[in-house]
Design a protein around this motif. Sequence first.
Motif, PDB file in Angstrom:
ATOM      1  N   VAL A  84      46.801  29.950   0.666  1.00 23.46           N
ATOM      2  CA  VAL A  84      45.576  29.327   1.180  1.00 23.46           C
ATOM      3  C   VAL A  84      45.954  28.287   2.220  1.00 23.46           C
ATOM      4  O   VAL A  84      46.787  27.405   1.972  1.00 23.46           O
ATOM      5  N   SER A  85      45.336  28.406   3.398  1.00 22.89           N
ATOM      6  CA  SER A  85      45.691  27.508   4.494  1.00 22.89           C
ATOM      7  C   SER A  85      44.453  27.198   5.337  1.00 22.89           C
ATOM      8  O   SER A  85      43.675  28.101   5.652  1.00 22.89           O
ATOM      9  N   PRO A  86      44.269  25.921   5.729  1.00 23.55           N
ATOM     10  CA  PRO A  86      43.123  25.576   6.577  1.00 23.55           C
ATOM     11  C   PRO A  86      43.268  26.105   8.001  1.00 23.55           C
ATOM     12  O   PRO A  86      42.292  26.205   8.735  1.00 23.55           O
ATOM     13  N   VAL A  87      44.506  26.444   8.396  1.00 27.08           N
ATOM     14  CA  VAL A  87      44.766  27.003   9.724  1.00 27.08           C
ATOM     15  C   VAL A  87      45.524  28.316   9.548  1.00 27.08           C
ATOM     16  O   VAL A  87      46.594  28.339   8.933  1.00 27.08           O
ATOM     17  N   LEU A  88      44.981  29.381  10.089  1.00 27.44           N
ATOM     18  CA  LEU A  88      45.621  30.683   9.934  1.00 27.44           C
ATOM     19  C   LEU A  88      46.699  30.894  10.984  1.00 27.44           C
ATOM     20  O   LEU A  88      46.550  30.472  12.137  1.00 27.44           O
ATOM     21  N   PRO A  89      47.787  31.548  10.620  1.00 28.98           N
ATOM     22  CA  PRO A  89      48.816  31.886  11.610  1.00 28.98           C
ATOM     23  C   PRO A  89      48.248  32.800  12.693  1.00 28.98           C
ATOM     24  O   PRO A  89      47.174  33.396  12.537  1.00 28.98           O
ATOM     25  N   ASP A  90      48.966  32.935  13.778  1.00 31.20           N
ATOM     26  CA  ASP A  90      48.538  33.808  14.870  1.00 31.20           C
ATOM     27  C   ASP A  90      48.344  35.243  14.369  1.00 31.20           C
ATOM     28  O   ASP A  90      49.026  35.695  13.439  1.00 31.20           O
ATOM     29  N   GLY A  91      47.428  35.940  15.023  1.00 25.90           N
ATOM     30  CA  GLY A  91      47.184  37.336  14.671  1.00 25.90           C
ATOM     31  C   GLY A  91      46.105  37.529  13.627  1.00 25.90           C
ATOM     32  O   GLY A  91      45.942  38.639  13.105  1.00 25.90           O
ATOM     33  N   ALA A  92      45.348  36.479  13.333  1.00 24.21           N
ATOM     34  CA  ALA A  92      44.282  36.596  12.335  1.00 24.21           C
ATOM     35  C   ALA A  92      43.217  37.579  12.802  1.00 24.21           C
ATOM     36  O   ALA A  92      42.902  37.664  13.989  1.00 24.21           O
ATOM     37  N   GLU A  93      42.683  38.346  11.871  1.00 26.05           N
ATOM     38  CA  GLU A  93      41.606  39.276  12.180  1.00 26.05           C
ATOM     39  C   GLU A  93      40.724  39.482  10.956  1.00 26.05           C
ATOM     40  O   GLU A  93      41.089  39.117   9.839  1.00 26.05           O
ATOM     41  N   LEU A 127      49.498  37.042   2.458  1.00 26.44           N
ATOM     42  CA  LEU A 127      48.150  37.032   3.014  1.00 26.44           C
ATOM     43  C   LEU A 127      47.664  35.584   3.124  1.00 26.44           C
ATOM     44  O   LEU A 127      47.494  34.903   2.115  1.00 26.44           O
ATOM     45  N   PHE A 128      47.470  35.120   4.345  1.00 27.72           N
ATOM     46  CA  PHE A 128      46.974  33.760   4.581  1.00 27.72           C
ATOM     47  C   PHE A 128      45.450  33.817   4.719  1.00 27.72           C
ATOM     48  O   PHE A 128      44.918  34.544   5.560  1.00 27.72           O
ATOM     49  N   ILE A 129      44.759  33.047   3.867  1.00 27.34           N
ATOM     50  CA  ILE A 129      43.303  33.010   3.893  1.00 27.34           C
ATOM     51  C   ILE A 129      42.820  31.566   3.969  1.00 27.34           C
ATOM     52  O   ILE A 129      43.541  30.633   3.602  1.00 27.34           O
ATOM     53  N   MET A 130      41.584  31.390   4.435  1.00 31.80           N
ATOM     54  CA  MET A 130      40.980  30.065   4.544  1.00 31.80           C
ATOM     55  C   MET A 130      40.487  29.593   3.170  1.00 31.80           C
ATOM     56  O   MET A 130      40.221  30.405   2.274  1.00 31.80           O
ATOM     57  N   PRO A 131      40.333  28.268   2.991  1.00 31.83           N
ATOM     58  CA  PRO A 131      39.872  27.739   1.700  1.00 31.83           C
ATOM     59  C   PRO A 131      38.526  28.291   1.248  1.00 31.83           C
ATOM     60  O   PRO A 131      38.330  28.532   0.048  1.00 31.83           O
ATOM     61  N   LEU A 142      40.521  32.764  -5.677  1.00 31.78           N
ATOM     62  CA  LEU A 142      41.944  32.989  -5.459  1.00 31.78           C
ATOM     63  C   LEU A 142      42.672  31.671  -5.233  1.00 31.78           C
ATOM     64  O   LEU A 142      42.126  30.750  -4.611  1.00 31.78           O
ATOM     65  N   THR A 143      43.891  31.598  -5.732  1.00 29.35           N
ATOM     66  CA  THR A 143      44.731  30.428  -5.506  1.00 29.35           C
ATOM     67  C   THR A 143      46.105  30.893  -5.031  1.00 29.35           C
ATOM     68  O   THR A 143      46.446  32.082  -5.090  1.00 29.35           O
ATOM     69  N   ASN A 144      46.901  29.954  -4.552  1.00 26.42           N
ATOM     70  CA  ASN A 144      48.237  30.275  -4.046  1.00 26.42           C
ATOM     71  C   ASN A 144      49.058  31.070  -5.066  1.00 26.42           C
ATOM     72  O   ASN A 144      49.108  30.720  -6.255  1.00 26.42           O
ATOM     73  N   GLY A 145      49.682  32.129  -4.580  1.00 28.19           N
ATOM     74  CA  GLY A 145      50.555  32.931  -5.432  1.00 28.19           C
ATOM     75  C   GLY A 145      49.870  34.097  -6.115  1.00 28.19           C
ATOM     76  O   GLY A 145      50.545  35.037  -6.552  1.00 28.19           O
ATOM     77  N   GLN A 146      48.544  34.021  -6.255  1.00 28.10           N
ATOM     78  CA  GLN A 146      47.845  35.155  -6.851  1.00 28.10           C
ATOM     79  C   GLN A 146      47.833  36.322  -5.872  1.00 28.10           C
ATOM     80  O   GLN A 146      48.027  36.153  -4.678  1.00 28.10           O
ATOM     81  N   ARG A 147      47.577  37.517  -6.399  1.00 29.12           N
ATOM     82  CA  ARG A 147      47.591  38.705  -5.550  1.00 29.12           C
ATOM     83  C   ARG A 147      46.173  39.116  -5.187  1.00 29.12           C
ATOM     84  O   ARG A 147      45.244  38.973  -5.967  1.00 29.12           O
ATOM     85  N   ALA A 148      46.065  39.623  -3.970  1.00 31.59           N
ATOM     86  CA  ALA A 148      44.790  40.111  -3.461  1.00 31.59           C
ATOM     87  C   ALA A 148      45.009  41.498  -2.879  1.00 31.59           C
ATOM     88  O   ALA A 148      46.121  41.872  -2.506  1.00 31.59           O
ATOM     89  N   CYS A 149      43.939  42.243  -2.817  1.00 35.50           N
ATOM     90  CA  CYS A 149      43.963  43.566  -2.202  1.00 35.50           C
ATOM     91  C   CYS A 149      43.269  43.464  -0.854  1.00 35.50           C
ATOM     92  O   CYS A 149      42.183  42.882  -0.748  1.00 35.50           O
TER      93      CYS A 149
END
Length: 346
Positions: free
Chosen positions: A278-287, A313-317, A325-332
């Motif tokens: 979870v990150s307030p700023v997404l890395p480049d290439g977000a879509e 997977l970097f997602i917004m809060p 979801l929290t850090n370290g959990q898995r998402a599809c």
Amino acid sequence: MLIVRPVRISDLPVIETMAVDSGIGVTSLPSNREKLYEKIQTSLAAFEHEAVAGTGREYYMFVLEDDGQVVGTASISASAGFEEPFYSYRSETMVHASRALQVNNRIHVLTMCHDLTGMVQLCGFFCKRSLSLRAYELLSRARLLYMAAARERFGRRILVEMQGMLDDNAQSPFWDAIGRRFFNMDFPQVEQAFAQRSKTFIAELMPTYPIYVPLLPDQAQNAIGQIHPDFERPFSILSREGFEADDYIDIFDGGAVLTAELDQLFSLRQQRQLAVEVSPVLPDGAEEMLISNHRSDQFALSQARASIVDDVLFIMPDTARALSLTNGQRACVVPLLAENKGRAAA
């Protein structure tokens, strides 16, 4: 934010409204409070089921929320015709030949069968027409992402029935040419009877011998395998997933029955299971992409901007909160269907 989640008992009043609004085309969404309540209860039990593999009896109902308001619903039946045969017409060719007369005719016939019994079935789809294609895609594909998260519960083949063509009076030319000859009921009546009961009464009264298509009126012949305009959006989404019209049609209105190998569908082939950051700023290439929390009992899915870097997977809060979801959990995660990528903001 648009979110798909499992149905709750508290959703019953709005589901009732949707069942009325859906008209006669969605028989798996009956306009009957007791039947709907029973479906919701069955769904709750299915989501809570902890067995490694499903029994085939399970029925899963989902709802689409738009900023907390339920605006759509869709379901999965783990095994079509689990308690009784799933009837359809098989479209095939019969050869009539005479060597003496030098005649060889190939005749289009329809034969009642239950070949599709036991397949996974997508059903109960209703989405308000005012919603965007993005909403339709989210609701339709959420079921496939759930199956990806709980793959052991579902079989190999999958089907979905499309509503067939109706005239201006909501009558089916196909039904009038065949079914009405054996039932003293018009099309809306028989659809309601099926929604309230089952298809077993069809086997008791409908002909079991082949129906010769050339003997049917032109309107009935033209309706075979066709799709009602109201189902064009769901059909478009399913087609891009990989569903195809097979050699089967609906026994009531002659609408197309789409089938596929579940694991060959776009969502199942393209889905990735990644650790979340979870990150307030997404890395480049977000879509924009579809993201689910990869839980079978507390499933949730939404469309959101995200980035994938080194299998993380970097997602917004706000996305993390919506999907629990929290850090370290898995998402599809899966990409949008190609035709819809340019409409993400619709």
